[in-house]
Design a protein around this motif. Sequence first.
Motif, PDB file in Angstrom:
ATOM      1  N   GLN A 141      13.666  39.414  17.442  1.00 49.66           N
ATOM      2  CA  GLN A 141      12.605  40.189  17.866  1.00 49.66           C
ATOM      3  C   GLN A 141      13.293  41.690  18.354  1.00 49.66           C
ATOM      4  O   GLN A 141      13.907  41.924  19.041  1.00 49.66           O
ATOM      5  N   GLU A 142      12.520  42.760  17.826  1.00 45.74           N
ATOM      6  CA  GLU A 142      13.055  44.158  18.113  1.00 45.74           C
ATOM      7  C   GLU A 142      11.645  44.612  19.008  1.00 45.74           C
ATOM      8  O   GLU A 142      10.604  44.795  18.525  1.00 45.74           O
ATOM      9  N   TYR A 152      14.691  49.821  11.905  1.00 45.43           N
ATOM     10  CA  TYR A 152      15.206  49.562  13.286  1.00 45.43           C
ATOM     11  C   TYR A 152      14.395  50.444  14.378  1.00 45.43           C
ATOM     12  O   TYR A 152      13.959  51.486  14.201  1.00 45.43           O
ATOM     13  N   VAL A 203      13.747  33.069  10.406  1.00 45.94           N
ATOM     14  CA  VAL A 203      14.341  32.340   9.592  1.00 45.94           C
ATOM     15  C   VAL A 203      14.257  30.934  10.041  1.00 45.94           C
ATOM     16  O   VAL A 203      14.516  30.508  10.992  1.00 45.94           O
ATOM     17  N   SER A 250      11.756  38.971  12.698  1.00 42.67           N
ATOM     18  CA  SER A 250      12.368  38.383  11.424  1.00 42.67           C
ATOM     19  C   SER A 250      12.612  36.814  11.862  1.00 42.67           C
ATOM     20  O   SER A 250      13.398  36.618  12.735  1.00 42.67           O
ATOM     21  N   GLU A 304      14.551  33.180  15.373  1.00 50.25           N
ATOM     22  CA  GLU A 304      13.641  34.656  15.307  1.00 50.25           C
ATOM     23  C   GLU A 304      14.432  35.824  16.043  1.00 50.25           C
ATOM     24  O   GLU A 304      14.817  35.908  17.142  1.00 50.25           O
ATOM     25  N   ARG A 347       5.357  39.378   4.604  1.00 47.70           N
ATOM     26  CA  ARG A 347       5.214  40.361   5.722  1.00 47.70           C
ATOM     27  C   ARG A 347       3.833  40.307   6.157  1.00 47.70           C
ATOM     28  O   ARG A 347       3.052  40.011   5.570  1.00 47.70           O
ATOM     29  N   THR A 399       8.859  44.016  16.058  1.00 49.05           N
ATOM     30  CA  THR A 399       9.086  43.331  14.654  1.00 49.05           C
ATOM     31  C   THR A 399       9.779  42.022  15.243  1.00 49.05           C
ATOM     32  O   THR A 399      10.434  41.913  16.171  1.00 49.05           O
ATOM     33  N   GLU A 404       5.730  41.165  11.089  1.00 50.45           N
ATOM     34  CA  GLU A 404       6.682  40.017  11.080  1.00 50.45           C
ATOM     35  C   GLU A 404       7.103  39.892   9.872  1.00 50.45           C
ATOM     36  O   GLU A 404       6.428  39.910   8.815  1.00 50.45           O
ATOM     37  N   PHE A 405       8.293  39.572   9.403  1.00 46.70           N
ATOM     38  CA  PHE A 405       9.000  39.375   8.137  1.00 46.70           C
ATOM     39  C   PHE A 405       9.529  37.629   8.086  1.00 46.70           C
ATOM     40  O   PHE A 405       9.843  37.128   8.740  1.00 46.70           O
ATOM     41  N   PHE A 406       9.061  37.323   7.015  1.00 47.86           N
ATOM     42  CA  PHE A 406       9.759  35.941   6.565  1.00 47.86           C
ATOM     43  C   PHE A 406      10.727  36.027   5.361  1.00 47.86           C
ATOM     44  O   PHE A 406      10.373  36.128   4.288  1.00 47.86           O
ATOM     45  N   PRO A 407      11.962  36.375   5.748  1.00 50.58           N
ATOM     46  CA  PRO A 407      13.011  36.625   4.744  1.00 50.58           C
ATOM     47  C   PRO A 407      13.092  35.788   3.603  1.00 50.58           C
ATOM     48  O   PRO A 407      13.130  35.691   2.249  1.00 50.58           O
TER      49      PRO A 407
END
Length: 139
Positions: A108-109, A2, A121, A119, A106, A54, A117, A46-49
């Motif tokens: 975005q942080e 985080y 989906v 994530s 998506e 990643r 970051t 960047e994550f693709f859960p």
Amino acid sequence: MYSKPMRKGDRMVEHENREAVEQYWRALENEDFEAAKAELHPDFVEFFPQSGERIRGVQNWLSFVTNYPGFPAIAVRRIVGRDDLWVTEAAFDYSRDGSTPYQVCEVQECRDGKIATISAVFGAPFEAADWRADFVERD
């Protein structure tokens, strides 16, 4: 994973974060990958859960998007958020003819006025179930 929360009341940072997110998406809609890259934090991930993948680092992200076979047409629906956390809803059309857009959400942080970051989906289109026809509206 985080990002550190910004100080309460720091609207200048919130404005910078929103600008970074909006400029990133505007650049992707125009396939201007260098402009999109400029909105990414140096420690970007960047994550693709759904696939468990990643992308770590701005250069890897740039290589990913520039080598993507058939980069989708992107249409942003809306961007909502505050402080360091933003969410974008968009349609990604891989056929580029509007026939089968994936719905994408998506998260975005942001950190230091850049996107640190993402994530992402992806939701494939599906037929609505008949049993719920009396309870829903259709587009």
